[in-house]
Design an enzyme around this catalytic site. Structure first.
Site, PDB file in Angstrom:
ATOM      1  N   CYS A 114     -25.677 -17.560  -4.997  1.00  0.00           N
ATOM      2  CA  CYS A 114     -24.792 -18.587  -4.376  1.00  0.00           C
ATOM      3  C   CYS A 114     -25.138 -19.895  -5.079  1.00  0.00           C
ATOM      4  CB  CYS A 114     -25.074 -18.720  -2.922  1.00  0.00           C
ATOM      5  SG  CYS A 114     -24.642 -17.231  -2.063  1.00  0.00           S
ATOM      6  N   HIS A 248     -22.485 -25.586  -0.861  1.00  0.00           N
ATOM      7  CA  HIS A 248     -22.359 -24.171  -1.065  1.00  0.00           C
ATOM      8  C   HIS A 248     -22.036 -23.800   0.514  1.00  0.00           C
ATOM      9  CE1 HIS A 248     -22.457 -19.749  -0.950  1.00  0.00           C
ATOM     10  NE2 HIS A 248     -23.405 -19.898  -0.431  1.00  0.00           N
ATOM     11  N   ASN A 278     -18.418 -16.829   3.044  1.00  0.00           N
ATOM     12  CA  ASN A 278     -19.362 -17.251   1.875  1.00  0.00           C
ATOM     13  C   ASN A 278     -18.842 -16.462   0.881  1.00  0.00           C
ATOM     14  OD1 ASN A 278     -21.481 -17.420   0.314  1.00  0.00           O
ATOM     15  ND2 ASN A 278     -22.928 -16.898   1.748  1.00  0.00           N
TER      16      ASN A 278
HETATM   17  N1  COA Z   1     -21.805 -10.544  16.304  1.00  0.00           N
HETATM   18  C1  COA Z   1     -22.474 -10.334  17.427  1.00  0.00           C
HETATM   19  N2  COA Z   1     -23.876 -10.564  17.596  1.00  0.00           N
HETATM   20  C2  COA Z   1     -24.757 -10.483  16.729  1.00  0.00           C
HETATM   21  C3  COA Z   1     -23.984 -10.485  15.398  1.00  0.00           C
HETATM   22  C4  COA Z   1     -22.572 -10.454  15.129  1.00  0.00           C
HETATM   23  N3  COA Z   1     -21.767 -10.227  14.101  1.00  0.00           N
HETATM   24  N4  COA Z   1     -24.997 -10.634  14.348  1.00  0.00           N
HETATM   25  C5  COA Z   1     -26.142 -10.443  15.179  1.00  0.00           C
HETATM   26  N5  COA Z   1     -26.054 -10.581  16.367  1.00  0.00           N
HETATM   27  C6  COA Z   1     -26.776 -10.586  17.401  1.00  0.00           C
HETATM   28  C7  COA Z   1     -28.219 -10.335  17.004  1.00  0.00           C
HETATM   29  O1  COA Z   1     -28.309  -8.776  17.196  1.00  0.00           O
HETATM   30  C8  COA Z   1     -29.204 -10.688  18.020  1.00  0.00           C
HETATM   31  O2  COA Z   1     -29.328 -10.031  19.204  1.00  0.00           O
HETATM   32  P1  COA Z   1     -30.331 -10.026  20.010  1.00  0.00           P
HETATM   33  O3  COA Z   1     -30.769 -11.245  20.329  1.00  0.00           O
HETATM   34  O4  COA Z   1     -29.973  -9.186  21.232  1.00  0.00           O
HETATM   35  O5  COA Z   1     -31.513  -9.248  19.307  1.00  0.00           O
HETATM   36  C9  COA Z   1     -28.566 -12.193  17.964  1.00  0.00           C
HETATM   37  O6  COA Z   1     -27.181 -11.968  17.959  1.00  0.00           O
HETATM   38  C10 COA Z   1     -28.987 -13.308  17.503  1.00  0.00           C
HETATM   39  O7  COA Z   1     -29.264 -12.880  16.009  1.00  0.00           O
HETATM   40  P2  COA Z   1     -29.769 -13.565  14.962  1.00  0.00           P
HETATM   41  O8  COA Z   1     -29.871 -12.896  13.808  1.00  0.00           O
HETATM   42  O9  COA Z   1     -31.039 -14.259  15.456  1.00  0.00           O
HETATM   43  O10 COA Z   1     -28.850 -14.609  14.788  1.00  0.00           O
HETATM   44  P3  COA Z   1     -28.714 -16.127  14.274  1.00  0.00           P
HETATM   45  O11 COA Z   1     -28.282 -17.134  15.119  1.00  0.00           O
HETATM   46  O12 COA Z   1     -29.771 -16.277  13.275  1.00  0.00           O
HETATM   47  O13 COA Z   1     -27.124 -16.024  13.296  1.00  0.00           O
HETATM   48  C11 COA Z   1     -26.466 -15.502  10.934  1.00  0.00           C
HETATM   49  C12 COA Z   1     -27.301 -14.887  12.342  1.00  0.00           C
HETATM   50  C13 COA Z   1     -26.677 -14.610  10.078  1.00  0.00           C
HETATM   51  C14 COA Z   1     -25.309 -16.312  11.165  1.00  0.00           C
HETATM   52  C15 COA Z   1     -27.428 -16.832  10.482  1.00  0.00           C
HETATM   53  O14 COA Z   1     -28.816 -16.251  10.694  1.00  0.00           O
HETATM   54  C16 COA Z   1     -27.058 -17.431   9.036  1.00  0.00           C
HETATM   55  O15 COA Z   1     -26.105 -17.834   8.911  1.00  0.00           O
HETATM   56  N6  COA Z   1     -28.191 -17.377   8.289  1.00  0.00           N
HETATM   57  C17 COA Z   1     -27.902 -17.930   6.954  1.00  0.00           C
HETATM   58  C18 COA Z   1     -27.040 -16.930   6.192  1.00  0.00           C
HETATM   59  C19 COA Z   1     -26.518 -17.349   4.940  1.00  0.00           C
HETATM   60  O16 COA Z   1     -25.732 -18.425   4.970  1.00  0.00           O
HETATM   61  N7  COA Z   1     -26.857 -16.629   3.828  1.00  0.00           N
HETATM   62  C20 COA Z   1     -26.184 -16.885   2.621  1.00  0.00           C
HETATM   63  C21 COA Z   1     -27.041 -18.137   2.077  1.00  0.00           C
HETATM   64  S1  COA Z   1     -26.513 -18.345   0.484  1.00  0.00           S
END
Ligand code: COA
Length: 321
Positions: A114, A248, A278
């Site tokens: 990215c 980004h 993304n």
């Molecule tokens: N829909 C509904 N629920 C979801 C889900 C979805 N698409 N994805 C995860 N969940 C759930 C999980 O299972 C978890 O449930 P639990 O509490 O019962 O275990 C809960 O939501 C929280 O999950 P978590 O992974 O802790 O969520 P988060 O707040 O960290 O959000 C991302 C997840 C991926 C959106 C976030 O971590 C993120 O954006 N990270 C950066 C990713 C990124 O930008 N990467 C590329 C950079 S180059």
């Protein structure tokens, strides 16, 4: 006289097919409200069957050349940043070169996930200031839909396909425009945080995307804010001098957290991730193109373009538009 690298053309391309959050919720256990709240993403574009990364890249490159009022043979080097190449070899960039009808110069790919577009600007600036080229096409192009695990709701909601391109030209005259400062970094100790389950040499497959989302989020906010601060300091500017941060586009919450950490008003953080998700190396030029289409980008504005991606890789480019 010193050489300044100036962006003289900008183009972008998004495939026709749109995949909404509601449509995604029919495939995995998620819903529009969760995706919008946690990521800001409303939809992503998906390449048509048979449409490959170089097709997207070529469309963006054509638009950038048109914007610059140049032809393909005015270009000396085509740099394509991609993690989703058409083939293992040759480079996607040579397909772009050929599809543009360009018969001279050099073309090659590089991979910084990215952060690819910022790495590309950094390289282009170095080539131009060294006098080894006059005009360089920097393209970020991806078909992440081909390497996403469509059964993993933690990642498949995030990514989309698209391409963006700029023409960077060596300006020898007096100009205040152009790249003022750029830096790139990587730290392979974080390689496991974001990657694929396979690759050419290791598994002879592409693998699918895996990610430790929370950790990547944390690094993205702190490292992108840090590189912007470093560039401002190196050039004697302050956050108040910035017109926009075109970071980004991974997640709207990351963008607002970076703005908050910098003390930047939220409206100065460009957001286009809602429209295309993304798109990895393509996301910064897509954000710039969206701002341009809205009439927000004006000559003379000071812009920071920070990025972070798999590697981890990160970097920033500070430029006057
Ligand atoms: N829909 C509904 N629920 C979801 C889900 C979805 N698409 N994805 C995860 N969940 C759930 C999980 O299972 C978890 O449930 P639990 O509490 O019962 O275990 C809960 O939501 C929280 O999950 P978590 O992974 O802790 O969520 P988060 O707040 O960290 O959000 C991302 C997840 C991926 C959106 C976030 O971590 C993120 O954006 N990270 C950066 C990713 C990124 O930008 N990467 C590329 C950079 S180059």
């Amino acid at each position: 006289m010193s050489i300044r690298s100036v962006i003289v053309g900008l183009g972008s391309y998004l495939p026709e097919k749109i995949l909404t959050n509601t449509e995604l919720a029919e495939r995995v256990d998620t819903n529009d409200a969760w995706i919008v709240e946690r990521t800001g993403i409303k939809q992503r574009h998906i390449a048509a069957e048979g449409q490959v990364t170089s097709d997207l890249a070529t469309e963006a490159a054509k638009a950038a050349l048109k914007d610059a009022g140049l032809t393909p043979n005015d270009i000396d080097i085509v740099l394509v940043a991609t993690s989703t190449a058409d083939d293992t070899m040759p480079a996607t960039a040579v397909h772009v070169q050929h599809k543009l009808g360009m018969t001279r110069g050099a073309a090659f790919d590089f991979q910084a996930a990215c952060s690819g577009f910022v790495y590309g600007l950094h390289m282009a600036d170095a080539f131009l200031r060294a006098g080894s080229a006059k005009r360089i096409l920097v393209v970020g192009a991806e078909t992440f839909s081909r390497v996403v695990d469509w059964n993993d709701r933690g990642t498949c909601i995030l990514f989309g396909d698209g391409a963006g391109a700029v023409v960077v030209e060596a300006s020898e005259g007096e100009t205040t425009r152009g790249i003022l400062h750029s830096e790139i970094f990587s730290d392979g100790q974080y390689a496991a945080l974001l990657g694929t389950t396979g690759g050419t040499s290791r598994t002879q497959t592409t693998g699918v995307v895996t990610m430790q989302g929370k950790e990547v989020f944390r690094h993205a906010v702190s490292k992108m804010a840090d590189v912007v601060e470093r560039s401002l300091k190196a050039t004697g500017h302050t956050v108040a001098d910035l017109d926009f941060v075109a970071a980004h586009q991974a997640n709207a919450r990351i963008l607002s957290s970076v703005a908050e950490k910098l003390g930047l008003p939220a409206e100065k953080a460009l957001v286009s991730v809602d429209m295309h998700g993304n798109t990895s190396a393509a996301s910064i030029p897509l954000a710039l193109a969206a701002a341009k289409a809205q009439g927000r980008l004006k000559e003379g504005q000071l812009l920071a373009l920070p990025a972070l991606g798999a590697g981890l890789t990160w970097g920033n480019c500070l430029l006057r538009w």
